[in-house]
Design a protein around this motif. Sequence first.
Motif, PDB file in Angstrom:
ATOM      1  N   GLN A  92      11.659  85.614 -20.124  1.00  0.00           N
ATOM      2  CA  GLN A  92      11.820  86.624 -21.159  1.00  0.00           C
ATOM      3  C   GLN A  92      10.933  86.379 -22.388  1.00  0.00           C
ATOM      4  O   GLN A  92      10.437  87.333 -22.989  1.00  0.00           O
ATOM      5  N   TYR A  93      10.713  85.102 -22.764  1.00  0.00           N
ATOM      6  CA  TYR A  93      10.067  84.814 -24.053  1.00  0.00           C
ATOM      7  C   TYR A  93       8.723  84.092 -23.974  1.00  0.00           C
ATOM      8  O   TYR A  93       8.061  83.927 -25.006  1.00  0.00           O
ATOM      9  N   LYS A 144       5.795  86.027 -25.542  1.00  0.00           N
ATOM     10  CA  LYS A 144       5.974  86.200 -26.988  1.00  0.00           C
ATOM     11  C   LYS A 144       5.691  84.892 -27.738  1.00  0.00           C
ATOM     12  O   LYS A 144       5.048  84.901 -28.791  1.00  0.00           O
ATOM     13  N   LYS A 201      16.353  85.311 -30.167  1.00  0.00           N
ATOM     14  CA  LYS A 201      14.925  85.631 -30.263  1.00  0.00           C
ATOM     15  C   LYS A 201      14.347  85.050 -31.551  1.00  0.00           C
ATOM     16  O   LYS A 201      13.274  84.430 -31.531  1.00  0.00           O
TER      17      LYS A 201
END
Length: 162
Positions: free
Chosen positions: A17-18, A21, A63
């Motif tokens: 997911q990260y 990023k 996040k």
Amino acid sequence: MKNTNNDYEKMNELYDQYEQKVYYVAYSILGNVQQSEDVTQETFISLYQHLHKVSRLNTQDLKRYIMRIAKNKAIDSYRRNKRQETLLNKYQNEASEVVDENIEDWEQQLMSEDTIDELLATIAESSKQVFKYKVFYNLPYSEISKVMGITEANAGKQRCHL
């Protein structure tokens, strides 16, 4: 902390997911692919070490937490780079100064040898020989007189003409 299957699954999920990023944050600070990949890896290692905190965070806080870790690690890496760059520049400047000093010493020595050659060209041959034995071989006048077949007093007088 126990390594469980749930921890492994949670880390895989977070990574999927990260990861992009985190990499983007690191690259925006560092501008270097390799270092950004290293920061990404360090971020997930840190995240794994604090996995117990992560499980209590909601999605938005999670996040922010991950991005803050990434940003801080990238800034630390950037600072290390600057320190290394500063040290490298200082070393290069010092090295070039030493080279410049050595060149100046060499030029001075070269000028001295040229000056000696010019002076030797203006004196009598016997005085040149006494000079060479004294300066280059560090012989005492007693030895010079024996080698040249002249008296010690005469060898001493020859130096006076230099």
